[in-house]
Write a protein that holds these residues in place. Structure first.
Motif, PDB file in Angstrom:
ATOM      1  N   UNK A  19       0.810  -1.222   0.000  1.00 11.66           N
ATOM      2  CA  UNK A  19       0.000   0.000   0.000  1.00 11.66           C
ATOM      3  C   UNK A  19       0.838   1.263   0.000  1.00 11.66           C
ATOM      4  N   UNK A  20       2.101   1.137   0.403  1.00 20.03           N
ATOM      5  CA  UNK A  20       2.962   2.309   0.512  1.00 20.03           C
ATOM      6  C   UNK A  20       2.738   3.093   1.792  1.00 20.03           C
ATOM      7  N   UNK A  21       1.897   2.563   2.680  1.00 22.87           N
ATOM      8  CA  UNK A  21       1.573   3.274   3.916  1.00 22.87           C
ATOM      9  C   UNK A  21       2.514   2.943   5.073  1.00 22.87           C
ATOM     10  N   UNK A  22       3.249   1.856   4.942  1.00 22.62           N
ATOM     11  CA  UNK A  22       4.126   1.431   6.039  1.00 22.62           C
ATOM     12  C   UNK A  22       5.530   1.173   5.503  1.00 22.62           C
ATOM     13  N   UNK A  23       6.373   2.198   5.451  1.00 24.61           N
ATOM     14  CA  UNK A  23       7.714   2.041   4.885  1.00 24.61           C
ATOM     15  C   UNK A  23       8.583   1.032   5.624  1.00 24.61           C
ATOM     16  N   UNK A  24       8.314   0.814   6.913  1.00 22.92           N
ATOM     17  CA  UNK A  24       9.095  -0.155   7.679  1.00 22.92           C
ATOM     18  C   UNK A  24       8.877  -1.567   7.143  1.00 22.92           C
TER      19      UNK A  24
END
Length: 221
Positions: A19-24
């Motif tokens: 989703x690109x929402x959680x870079x970790x």
């Protein structure tokens, strides 16, 4: 500046955040995450992309090749593929046989180099494990029909090695190094189900990849 793109199936995807929402979680929990973590620590301007997809056969990867490879700005392209075509082929007659596998794989590399002639290609050796003690449910048919599965694997390994030689690519011998690792610990230490790696397995993959790719100073510009 290192700009690395990883392509493959679940062994590379490893639950990455799409989703690109959680870079970790952008790299998943596996060897790509371990590689990215070390490179980003040592070389802060490094860029790493993981565009692998769980369940991908070579044809599935190629179906996304334009948007997920050719349109990605990278200078190193790493591919790990092969086991899903074996499994889908044996279990459901839905995998590319060795001839089709080689044809599509070759086409992917050719198109990537046509788009970027300076692209460094890294081809990773597919692998399997024979867990005979307390065999996981998902691996029972692999163990029971090991000669068939292993025969198909050897074909894919030879194809990947041949393509690496043809395109002067870096060949990362995962299969060979896991064979050596089996002298230190049993297969269930390295794999959870004869196909997917444990934490120890992913660590070994990361070490071998870094040894063969980043160990060559020409890759660090």
């Amino acid at each position: 500046m290192l700009k690395i793109l990883f392509q493959g199936d679940s062994l590379t995807d490893c639950g990455r955040d799409k989703t690109g929402k959680n870079p970790v979680c952008a790299y998943g929990y596996g060897y790509v995450n371990l590689i990215a973590s070390r490179l980003l620590c040592d070389y802060p301007d490094t860029v790493v992309y993981n565009r692998a997809y769980n369940g991908s056969r070579i044809a599935d990867t190629y179906s996304r090749w334009i948007e997920d490879a050719l349109n990605v700005d990278c200078n190193i392209l790493s591919i790990l593929s092969g086991v899903n075509d074996i499994g889908f082929g044996i279990r459901m007659n839905q995998g590319a046989d060795a001839k089709k596998f080689e044809f599509i794989y070759d086409l992917m590399i050719k198109e990537a180099l046509e788009k970027n002639p300076k692209l460094k290609i890294v081809l990773c050796e597919p692998f399997l494990f024979k867990i005979e003690e307390n065999t996981p449910e998902r691996g029972v048919d692999i163990v029971d029909n090991w000669d068939i599965w292993n025969g198909e694997l050897k074909e894919r390994q030879n194809i990947v090695r041949s393509l690496a030689k043809k395109y002067n690519a870096v060949f990362v011998p995962f299969g060979e190094r896991f064979e050596e690792a089996l002298k230190k610990a049993p297969p269930q230490h390295w794999s959870i189900d004869c196909i997917h790696a444990t934490n120890a397995g992913h660590e070994l993959m990361a070490r071998v990849w870094l040894e063969y790719v980043i160990g060559e100073q020409k890759y660090i510009q």
